[in-house]
Design an enzyme around this catalytic site. Sequence first.
Site, short mmCIF file in Angstrom:
data_model
loop_
_atom_site.label_atom_id
_atom_site.label_comp_id
_atom_site.label_asym_id
_atom_site.label_seq_id
_atom_site.Cartn_x
_atom_site.Cartn_y
_atom_site.Cartn_z
CB CYS A 1 45.85 -11.17 -10.19
SG CYS A 1 44.50 -9.98 -10.44
CG HIS B 1 31.65 4.69 4.83
ND1 HIS B 1 30.97 5.83 5.19
CD2 HIS B 1 30.96 3.65 5.38
CE1 HIS B 1 29.90 5.49 5.93
NE2 HIS B 1 29.88 4.18 6.06
CD GLN C 1 29.68 8.09 9.34
OE1 GLN C 1 28.72 7.86 8.59
NE2 GLN C 1 29.65 9.00 10.28
#
Length: 236
Positions: free
Chosen positions: A141, A108, A88
Site C-alpha cells: 500500500c 514472537h 520464542q
Amino acid sequence: MAKVVILSGAGISAESGISTFRDSDGLWEEYDIKDICTVGCLETNREQTIEFYDRRRLDLSEKEPNKAHKVLANLKNKYKNEIAIITQNIDNLFEKAGIPHEDVIHLHGYLTNAECESCNDVFDIGYKKIEESFNGKCPTCHSQKVRPYVVMFGEMAPLYENLYEEITNCELLVIIGTSGNVIPVDTFTSYVDRSILNNLEKSDAIFDELYSKVIYKKATEAIDEISSDIEMVLKE
Ligand code: APR
Ligand code: ZN
C-alpha cells in the site's frame, strides 16, 4: 496435531552467538529493554526501536545454526507431521538449518520480516534496514508506517493459540533454552505424558521436578540424548 512438540527460547541460539535476554551483553547493554521492546515503544521511541532491530537483523546475517538447530532440523524433515517446532526466538537459525519457514512457529515474530501498520501486510526484508527495503515503504500500500515484525511485550501474540493447541494434543513436550519468564512452561507439563527440560542452569521461573527428564547442559551437548528420546516416542 504433532506427537512431539519442541518449544525453544533464546538458549538454543546462545551457542550461535546470539545473546539470551537474561544474560544479555553487547547490543542489549546499549538500550533499556522497556524503551525498545514494550508496547507503545514505536510511538514513543520509534527511531531507537527501529535502529535496535535493524542492528539485530544485520547481526543475524553472520550467525550460523548450531548442532541443536541442525539435529532438530533433520528430525523435523524426517518426521514432518509428527514434530512441531515452536520457538520464542525471532532469529532464522532453524530455517538456516534447513526447516522451511512455514514449518517453524515463531511466537514472537521474525526478524527478517517487516510489517505494515497501515495494511498489516508482512513481507521479507532480508537483513536490510527497514528504510533501505522498498525505500522504507510497504510494497503493498506504499505506506511509510513499516515496523519490525516482532511482538513487543504487552502486544498480542496470536500464535500462542497454535502453541496451546499443539501442546494439549502431544505426547512428548521438549523445552530447550527458555527461562520460563515470559511463557510459563511449567503449566504445560500437566497436559503431556512426558516432558524434557533442557537449560544451562536452574531458572527461578521453572519448577524442574514437574518434568520427566531434566538436562542442565548446553543444548549442543544435550541434543543427541533428546533426539533419541524423540525418536523412541515416534517409533512407539
Ligand atoms: N543451551 C541450553 N540452554 C541455554 C544455553 C545453552 N547453550 N544458554 C542459555 N540457556 C538457557 C538459560 O539457562 C535460560 O534458562 O536459556 C534460557 C534463556 O532464558 P531467557 O534469556 O529468559 O530467554 P527466553 O526464555 O527465550 O526469553 C523469552 O523473553 O525477552 C523476551 O520475547 C523475548 O522471546 C523472549 C522471551
Ligand atoms: Zn501496507
